[in-house]
Write a protein that holds these residues in place. Sequence first.
Motif, PDB file in Angstrom:
ATOM      1  N   VAL A   1      34.996  33.847  41.021  1.00  0.00           N
ATOM      2  CA  VAL A   1      34.031  34.207  42.061  1.00  0.00           C
ATOM      3  C   VAL A   1      34.751  34.480  43.373  1.00  0.00           C
ATOM      4  CG1 VAL A   1      32.006  33.448  43.356  1.00  0.00           C
ATOM      5  CG2 VAL A   1      32.243  32.829  40.949  1.00  0.00           C
ATOM      6  N   ALA A   2      35.700  33.613  43.717  1.00  0.00           N
ATOM      7  CA  ALA A   2      36.414  33.757  44.985  1.00  0.00           C
ATOM      8  C   ALA A   2      37.163  35.083  45.071  1.00  0.00           C
ATOM      9  CB  ALA A   2      37.383  32.588  45.174  1.00  0.00           C
ATOM     10  N   VAL A   3      37.822  35.485  43.996  1.00  0.00           N
ATOM     11  CA  VAL A   3      38.576  36.741  43.992  1.00  0.00           C
ATOM     12  C   VAL A   3      37.649  37.935  44.183  1.00  0.00           C
ATOM     13  CG1 VAL A   3      39.900  38.299  42.504  1.00  0.00           C
ATOM     14  CG2 VAL A   3      40.517  35.894  42.646  1.00  0.00           C
ATOM     15  N   THR A   4      36.514  37.931  43.494  1.00  0.00           N
ATOM     16  CA  THR A   4      35.568  39.044  43.609  1.00  0.00           C
ATOM     17  C   THR A   4      34.984  39.137  45.006  1.00  0.00           C
ATOM     18  OG1 THR A   4      34.991  38.787  41.272  1.00  0.00           O
ATOM     19  CG2 THR A   4      33.482  40.060  42.635  1.00  0.00           C
ATOM     20  N   VAL A   5      34.548  37.990  45.545  1.00  0.00           N
ATOM     21  CA  VAL A   5      33.950  37.990  46.888  1.00  0.00           C
ATOM     22  C   VAL A   5      34.993  38.313  47.945  1.00  0.00           C
ATOM     23  CG1 VAL A   5      32.756  36.579  48.604  1.00  0.00           C
ATOM     24  CG2 VAL A   5      32.136  36.395  46.189  1.00  0.00           C
ATOM     25  N   ARG A   6      36.235  37.880  47.742  1.00  0.00           N
ATOM     26  CA  ARG A   6      37.301  38.200  48.694  1.00  0.00           C
ATOM     27  C   ARG A   6      37.476  39.702  48.840  1.00  0.00           C
ATOM     28  NH1 ARG A   6      43.379  36.360  47.354  1.00  0.00           N
ATOM     29  NH2 ARG A   6      42.975  37.800  45.632  1.00  0.00           N
ATOM     30  N   GLU A   7      37.430  40.421  47.725  1.00  0.00           N
ATOM     31  CA  GLU A   7      37.546  41.880  47.800  1.00  0.00           C
ATOM     32  C   GLU A   7      36.379  42.487  48.567  1.00  0.00           C
ATOM     33  OE1 GLU A   7      40.291  43.476  46.879  1.00  0.00           O
ATOM     34  OE2 GLU A   7      40.974  41.425  46.500  1.00  0.00           O
ATOM     35  N   GLY A   8      35.195  41.935  48.365  1.00  0.00           N
ATOM     36  CA  GLY A   8      34.037  42.428  49.113  1.00  0.00           C
ATOM     37  C   GLY A   8      34.163  42.129  50.592  1.00  0.00           C
ATOM     38  N   ALA A   9      34.653  40.928  50.945  1.00  0.00           N
ATOM     39  CA  ALA A   9      34.812  40.567  52.355  1.00  0.00           C
ATOM     40  C   ALA A   9      35.839  41.446  53.044  1.00  0.00           C
ATOM     41  CB  ALA A   9      35.218  39.095  52.456  1.00  0.00           C
ATOM     42  N   ARG A  10      36.854  41.877  52.302  1.00  0.00           N
ATOM     43  CA  ARG A  10      37.863  42.759  52.885  1.00  0.00           C
ATOM     44  C   ARG A  10      37.323  44.153  53.169  1.00  0.00           C
ATOM     45  NH1 ARG A  10      42.979  41.355  48.849  1.00  0.00           N
ATOM     46  NH2 ARG A  10      43.717  39.493  49.939  1.00  0.00           N
ATOM     47  N   SER A  11      36.295  44.558  52.450  1.00  0.00           N
ATOM     48  CA  SER A  11      35.770  45.921  52.582  1.00  0.00           C
ATOM     49  C   SER A  11      34.565  46.014  53.518  1.00  0.00           C
ATOM     50  CB  SER A  11      35.379  46.459  51.201  1.00  0.00           C
ATOM     51  OG  SER A  11      34.307  45.717  50.656  1.00  0.00           O
ATOM     52  N   LEU A  12      34.262  44.944  54.246  1.00  0.00           N
ATOM     53  CA  LEU A  12      33.118  44.983  55.166  1.00  0.00           C
ATOM     54  C   LEU A  12      33.333  46.038  56.249  1.00  0.00           C
ATOM     55  CD1 LEU A  12      32.398  41.160  55.640  1.00  0.00           C
ATOM     56  CD2 LEU A  12      31.177  42.781  54.178  1.00  0.00           C
ATOM     57  N   ASP A  13      32.279  46.747  56.581  1.00  0.00           N
ATOM     58  CA  ASP A  13      32.342  47.834  57.557  1.00  0.00           C
ATOM     59  C   ASP A  13      32.614  47.259  58.956  1.00  0.00           C
ATOM     60  OD1 ASP A  13      31.946  50.033  59.196  1.00  0.00           O
ATOM     61  OD2 ASP A  13      30.274  50.802  58.005  1.00  0.00           O
TER      62      ASP A  13
ATOM     63  N   GLY B   1      32.603  29.272  45.315  1.00  0.00           N
ATOM     64  CA  GLY B   1      33.444  30.455  45.182  1.00  0.00           C
ATOM     65  C   GLY B   1      33.142  31.503  46.244  1.00  0.00           C
ATOM     66  N   THR B   2      31.860  31.669  46.571  1.00  0.00           N
ATOM     67  CA  THR B   2      31.477  32.626  47.616  1.00  0.00           C
ATOM     68  C   THR B   2      32.021  32.199  48.969  1.00  0.00           C
ATOM     69  OG1 THR B   2      29.466  33.263  46.424  1.00  0.00           O
ATOM     70  CG2 THR B   2      29.539  33.718  48.792  1.00  0.00           C
ATOM     71  N   ALA B   3      31.890  30.919  49.290  1.00  0.00           N
ATOM     72  CA  ALA B   3      32.400  30.417  50.567  1.00  0.00           C
ATOM     73  C   ALA B   3      33.915  30.594  50.662  1.00  0.00           C
ATOM     74  CB  ALA B   3      32.027  28.939  50.726  1.00  0.00           C
ATOM     75  N   ILE B   4      34.624  30.254  49.597  1.00  0.00           N
ATOM     76  CA  ILE B   4      36.087  30.401  49.602  1.00  0.00           C
ATOM     77  C   ILE B   4      36.478  31.873  49.702  1.00  0.00           C
ATOM     78  CG2 ILE B   4      38.169  30.109  48.189  1.00  0.00           C
ATOM     79  CD1 ILE B   4      36.844  27.575  47.052  1.00  0.00           C
ATOM     80  N   GLY B   5      35.789  32.733  48.959  1.00  0.00           N
ATOM     81  CA  GLY B   5      36.091  34.156  49.003  1.00  0.00           C
ATOM     82  C   GLY B   5      35.878  34.760  50.377  1.00  0.00           C
ATOM     83  N   LEU B   6      34.811  34.342  51.065  1.00  0.00           N
ATOM     84  CA  LEU B   6      34.555  34.842  52.420  1.00  0.00           C
ATOM     85  C   LEU B   6      35.672  34.425  53.375  1.00  0.00           C
ATOM     86  CD1 LEU B   6      30.705  34.301  52.903  1.00  0.00           C
ATOM     87  CD2 LEU B   6      31.934  36.471  53.006  1.00  0.00           C
ATOM     88  N   VAL B   7      36.086  33.167  53.285  1.00  0.00           N
ATOM     89  CA  VAL B   7      37.149  32.682  54.178  1.00  0.00           C
ATOM     90  C   VAL B   7      38.455  33.420  53.911  1.00  0.00           C
ATOM     91  CG1 VAL B   7      38.568  30.691  54.766  1.00  0.00           C
ATOM     92  CG2 VAL B   7      36.106  30.414  54.478  1.00  0.00           C
ATOM     93  N   LEU B   8      38.816  33.577  52.650  1.00  0.00           N
ATOM     94  CA  LEU B   8      40.073  34.255  52.315  1.00  0.00           C
ATOM     95  C   LEU B   8      40.030  35.737  52.673  1.00  0.00           C
ATOM     96  CD1 LEU B   8      40.971  32.668  48.842  1.00  0.00           C
ATOM     97  CD2 LEU B   8      41.674  31.955  51.133  1.00  0.00           C
ATOM     98  N   GLY B   9      38.860  36.351  52.503  1.00  0.00           N
ATOM     99  CA  GLY B   9      38.742  37.768  52.802  1.00  0.00           C
ATOM    100  C   GLY B   9      38.733  38.078  54.282  1.00  0.00           C
TER     101      GLY B   9
END
Length: 258
Positions: free
Chosen positions: A136-148, A77-85
């Motif tokens: 997991v993917a949805v949560t991590v995707r939101e975090g990946a979108r907010s990276l500085d 889920g983390t890997a997928i979320g990072l890619v999508l984000g």
Amino acid sequence: MNVGTARPPIWSYWIVLPGLMMVWAMTAGYLGSPLLPGPMEVLDTLVRESSSGQLWMHLGATLSRVILAFSLAMLLGTAIGLVLGRSRTFNALFDPLLVLMLNLPALVTIILMYVWFGLVEAAAVMAVVVNKIPNVAVTVREGARSLDYRLEQMASVYRFSLWQRLRDVWMPQLFPYLMVATRGGLALIWKIVLVVELLGRSNGVGFQLHMAFQVFDVSAILAYSLAFIAVVQLIELAILQPLENRSSRWRQPESVHA
């Protein structure tokens, strides 16, 4: 004081739990029904099952499934979320599938896994993993979108490798999102594991609940349920809450002394 992230102190459990036990004991004594045994009767069942070794065997089986399914779901889920984000193209392509998986009932997934792969351990774990990955993917995707983006620019200037970006730039910023996925994931996964065991396994807490239900043994149902809830709560207090406090420590201002 940051009250938004404050959690109840440990001593609050020593007030609430005895109060609930008293209400339970009084209600069971008033009704006098085998459908609601009192705390002492459930404790006797718990001690008996523990002494025979049955409790530890079934707790161990369930906990091993929870740990394996949780680990796989978090990694994938983390890997997928990072890619999508980080990729608008991949997000546009796979977002409909992600929404579909989020709305797919867990029971349907469990039944399909058992029908397709048989009543085997791999199918049981796979059913749990498939149900948890989208959350997991949805949560991590939101975090990946907010990276500085400024940190991204710094990483580009210093020519960080992918591993350096992941370790030194992305993970510190994603840690709070990962903690949300972790705490929510644990609460969801162990419940799904019990359903998986009830439908198609020959051991575990879910299997024991099924067997107790067949003979309307409410005392055994409560004993096994409370035992596993206690294990999950111990993981929450000993591991997850300290990690959550660490993840939010940077948000708290330093104490100012007069």
